[in-house]
Scaffold this motif. Structure first.
Motif, PDB file in Angstrom:
ATOM      1  N   ILE A  41       0.850  -1.201   0.000  1.00 27.05           N
ATOM      2  CA  ILE A  41       0.000   0.000   0.000  1.00 27.05           C
ATOM      3  C   ILE A  41       0.886   1.252   0.000  1.00 27.05           C
ATOM      4  CG2 ILE A  41      -1.595   1.309   1.483  1.00 27.05           C
ATOM      5  CD1 ILE A  41      -2.915  -1.485   2.114  1.00 27.05           C
ATOM      6  N   SER A  42       1.960   1.223   0.776  1.00 33.03           N
ATOM      7  CA  SER A  42       2.907   2.342   0.786  1.00 33.03           C
ATOM      8  C   SER A  42       3.556   2.510  -0.594  1.00 33.03           C
ATOM      9  CB  SER A  42       3.969   2.093   1.862  1.00 33.03           C
ATOM     10  OG  SER A  42       5.015   3.014   1.741  1.00 33.03           O
ATOM     11  N   LEU A  43       3.981   1.380  -1.183  1.00 33.99           N
ATOM     12  CA  LEU A  43       4.610   1.441  -2.511  1.00 33.99           C
ATOM     13  C   LEU A  43       3.651   2.009  -3.558  1.00 33.99           C
ATOM     14  CD1 LEU A  43       6.549  -1.881  -3.308  1.00 33.99           C
ATOM     15  CD2 LEU A  43       7.456   0.452  -3.303  1.00 33.99           C
ATOM     16  N   THR A  44       2.372   1.639  -3.446  1.00 30.56           N
ATOM     17  CA  THR A  44       1.364   2.130  -4.395  1.00 30.56           C
ATOM     18  C   THR A  44       1.365   3.656  -4.409  1.00 30.56           C
ATOM     19  OG1 THR A  44      -0.032   0.213  -3.890  1.00 30.56           O
ATOM     20  CG2 THR A  44      -1.115   2.086  -4.960  1.00 30.56           C
ATOM     21  N   LYS A  45       1.372   4.237  -3.209  1.00 34.01           N
ATOM     22  CA  LYS A  45       1.298   5.702  -3.121  1.00 34.01           C
ATOM     23  C   LYS A  45       2.590   6.342  -3.630  1.00 34.01           C
ATOM     24  CE  LYS A  45      -1.872   5.250   0.729  1.00 34.01           C
ATOM     25  NZ  LYS A  45      -2.121   5.414   2.160  1.00 34.01           N
ATOM     26  N   THR A  46       3.730   5.761  -3.257  1.00 33.37           N
ATOM     27  CA  THR A  46       5.016   6.340  -3.680  1.00 33.37           C
ATOM     28  C   THR A  46       5.196   6.232  -5.188  1.00 33.37           C
ATOM     29  OG1 THR A  46       5.977   5.794  -1.545  1.00 33.37           O
ATOM     30  CG2 THR A  46       7.521   6.215  -3.346  1.00 33.37           C
ATOM     31  N   MET A  47       4.892   5.058  -5.747  1.00 37.68           N
ATOM     32  CA  MET A  47       5.041   4.897  -7.192  1.00 37.68           C
ATOM     33  C   MET A  47       4.101   5.852  -7.919  1.00 37.68           C
ATOM     34  SD  MET A  47       5.784   0.802  -7.761  1.00 37.68           S
ATOM     35  CE  MET A  47       4.300   0.141  -7.094  1.00 37.68           C
ATOM     36  N   ALA A  48       2.897   6.051  -7.370  1.00 36.96           N
ATOM     37  CA  ALA A  48       1.931   6.956  -8.012  1.00 36.96           C
ATOM     38  C   ALA A  48       2.491   8.368  -8.106  1.00 36.96           C
ATOM     39  CB  ALA A  48       0.618   6.958  -7.231  1.00 36.96           C
ATOM     40  N   VAL A  49       3.146   8.825  -7.045  1.00 36.47           N
ATOM     41  CA  VAL A  49       3.710  10.186  -7.053  1.00 36.47           C
ATOM     42  C   VAL A  49       4.927  10.250  -7.972  1.00 36.47           C
ATOM     43  CG1 VAL A  49       4.856  11.925  -5.619  1.00 36.47           C
ATOM     44  CG2 VAL A  49       2.809  10.761  -4.772  1.00 36.47           C
ATOM     45  N   GLU A  50       5.810   9.241  -7.847  1.00 38.43           N
ATOM     46  CA  GLU A  50       7.040   9.282  -8.651  1.00 38.43           C
ATOM     47  C   GLU A  50       6.761   9.147 -10.147  1.00 38.43           C
ATOM     48  OE1 GLU A  50      10.273   7.667  -5.344  1.00 38.43           O
ATOM     49  OE2 GLU A  50       9.917   6.461  -7.137  1.00 38.43           O
ATOM     50  N   TRP A  51       5.705   8.404 -10.501  1.00 34.66           N
ATOM     51  CA  TRP A  51       5.487   8.108 -11.917  1.00 34.66           C
ATOM     52  C   TRP A  51       4.372   8.934 -12.558  1.00 34.66           C
ATOM     53  CZ3 TRP A  51       5.682   2.067 -11.077  1.00 34.66           C
ATOM     54  CH2 TRP A  51       6.978   1.731 -10.652  1.00 34.66           C
ATOM     55  N   ALA A  52       3.704   9.775 -11.776  1.00 34.01           N
ATOM     56  CA  ALA A  52       2.684  10.641 -12.384  1.00 34.01           C
ATOM     57  C   ALA A  52       3.278  11.485 -13.520  1.00 34.01           C
ATOM     58  CB  ALA A  52       2.034  11.518 -11.311  1.00 34.01           C
ATOM     59  N   PRO A  53       4.508  12.033 -13.364  1.00 31.61           N
ATOM     60  CA  PRO A  53       5.068  12.811 -14.486  1.00 31.61           C
ATOM     61  C   PRO A  53       5.316  11.968 -15.740  1.00 31.61           C
ATOM     62  CG  PRO A  53       6.244  13.278 -12.437  1.00 31.61           C
ATOM     63  CD  PRO A  53       5.363  12.091 -12.170  1.00 31.61           C
ATOM     64  N   LEU A  54       5.396  10.642 -15.565  1.00 27.69           N
ATOM     65  CA  LEU A  54       5.572   9.758 -16.733  1.00 27.69           C
ATOM     66  C   LEU A  54       4.230   9.402 -17.373  1.00 27.69           C
ATOM     67  CD1 LEU A  54       8.134   7.181 -15.212  1.00 27.69           C
ATOM     68  CD2 LEU A  54       8.643   9.248 -16.546  1.00 27.69           C
ATOM     69  N   GLY A  55       3.140   9.839 -16.755  1.00 24.97           N
ATOM     70  CA  GLY A  55       1.807   9.489 -17.272  1.00 24.97           C
ATOM     71  C   GLY A  55       1.380   8.096 -16.854  1.00 24.97           C
ATOM     72  N   ILE A  56       1.990   7.573 -15.784  1.00 27.84           N
ATOM     73  CA  ILE A  56       1.624   6.229 -15.290  1.00 27.84           C
ATOM     74  C   ILE A  56       0.811   6.385 -14.010  1.00 27.84           C
ATOM     75  CG2 ILE A  56       2.488   4.003 -14.422  1.00 27.84           C
ATOM     76  CD1 ILE A  56       5.066   4.499 -16.028  1.00 27.84           C
TER      77      ILE A  56
END
Ligand SMILES: NC(=O)c1ccc[n+]([C@@H]2O[C@H](COP(=O)([O-])OP(=O)(O)OC[C@H]3O[C@@H](n4cnc5c(N)ncnc54)[C@H](O)[C@@H]3O)[C@@H](O)[C@H]2O)c1
Length: 257
Positions: free
Chosen positions: A167-182
């Protein structure tokens, strides 16, 4: 199913050979996506992908062990090669096993649960993100957590801890990869009937008492949540945990006192 607009999209379903993964592969294919069915069991991957093709879909089978970093890397590149690209990653792999209470958990039990439930999410999602970044295309990642990662999990401490980490990874990946359009989201199932999980009468009776909807969920109901998050119907949703548990996690009520 047209609402989901998955025609032309290419999806890798990790753990697609059985259970929630198989149900998700079927739904994605039914909604028009081309699907790479990955399972460490090659026969399962081949059976499901053949079934999708027999129903008129485009599908291929991939067999790798994604608990190994090199297996996850190969999974993403073989799926992209097999389908001619990749837009969606759904990672379903995970499994509980009974452990002692936390004070007595054996190191080998803990390591096994870490491997089964956590490592591959980082490996497969990371491989997917690197590929999408290199190709300059966005995408959607959906993972399967559990309400064990939200609630306390007596007797399942290591499992709950891996799902909480997811669940923690989900949130972190979402923030880190939003600029990639993911976009990155997870489904957190409650107790669910799957191909493998056939619950006994005692658990069914308990479900009647402890789940507001009074029943155990079905793998197709978890797959529907995954389909939603993978599709453009969820185009403005990222970093979220969609709980699909018949209301089990909201039963503790404020009584006004
Ligand atoms: N059933 C429930 O009550 C419930 C509740 C909450 C969460 N979940 C979660 O739902 C997810 C799916 O559960 P399920 O019971 O449908 O799964 P399952 O175990 O029936 O199927 C998973 C598939 O993944 C494959 N697989 C396992 N390890 C792999 C690996 N390292 N590499 C590649 N493939 C691998 C297996 O061969 C299997 O075909 C899990 O993450 C589980 O933790 C289930």
């Amino acid at each position: 199913m047209d609402l989901f607009k998955l025609g032309g999209k290419k999806a890798l379903v990790v753990g697609g050979g059985l259970g929630i993964g198989r149900a998700t592969a079927r739904l994605l294919s039914g909604a028009g996506a081309s699907v790479a069915v990955l399972d460490m069991d090659p026969a399962r991957a081949e059976t499901v992908s053949a079934e999708l093709r027999a129903s008129g879909g485009i599908a291929c089978a991939v067999s790798e062990d994604v608990s190994l970093a090199e297996g996850a890397e190969a999974a993403v590149s073989k799926a992209a090669a097999g389908l001619g690209g990749l837009d969606i990653l759904v990672n379903i792999v995970g499994r509980n096993s009974v452990t002692e209470g936390v004070a007595d958990v054996k190191p080998e039990q803990f390591e096994l649960l870490l491997s089964r439930n956590l490592r591959h999410h980082l490996y497969t999602s990371g491989a997917f993100a690197r590929r999408q970044r290199a190709e300059k295309i966005g995408g959607a990642v959906v993972m399967v957590a559990s309400i064990a990662g939200i609630l306390s999990a007596p007797g399942a401490g290591p499992y709950g801890a891996t799902k909480a980490a997811l669940i923690s990874l989900t949130k972190t990946m979402a923030v880190e990869w939003a600029p990639l359009g993911i976009r990155v989201n997870s489904v957190a199932p409650g107790i669910t009937w799957t191909d493998r999980n056939q619950w006994g009468q005692d658990i069914q009776d308990r479900a009647k008492r402890t789940i507001p909807m009074g029943r155990i969920g079905h793998q197709d109901e978890i797959a529907r949540a995954a389909l939603f998050l993978a599709s453009d119907m969820a185009s403005y949703i990222t970093g979220q945990i969609l709980v699909a548990d018949g209301g089990m996690t909201i039963i503790a009520a404020y009584d006004g006192a």
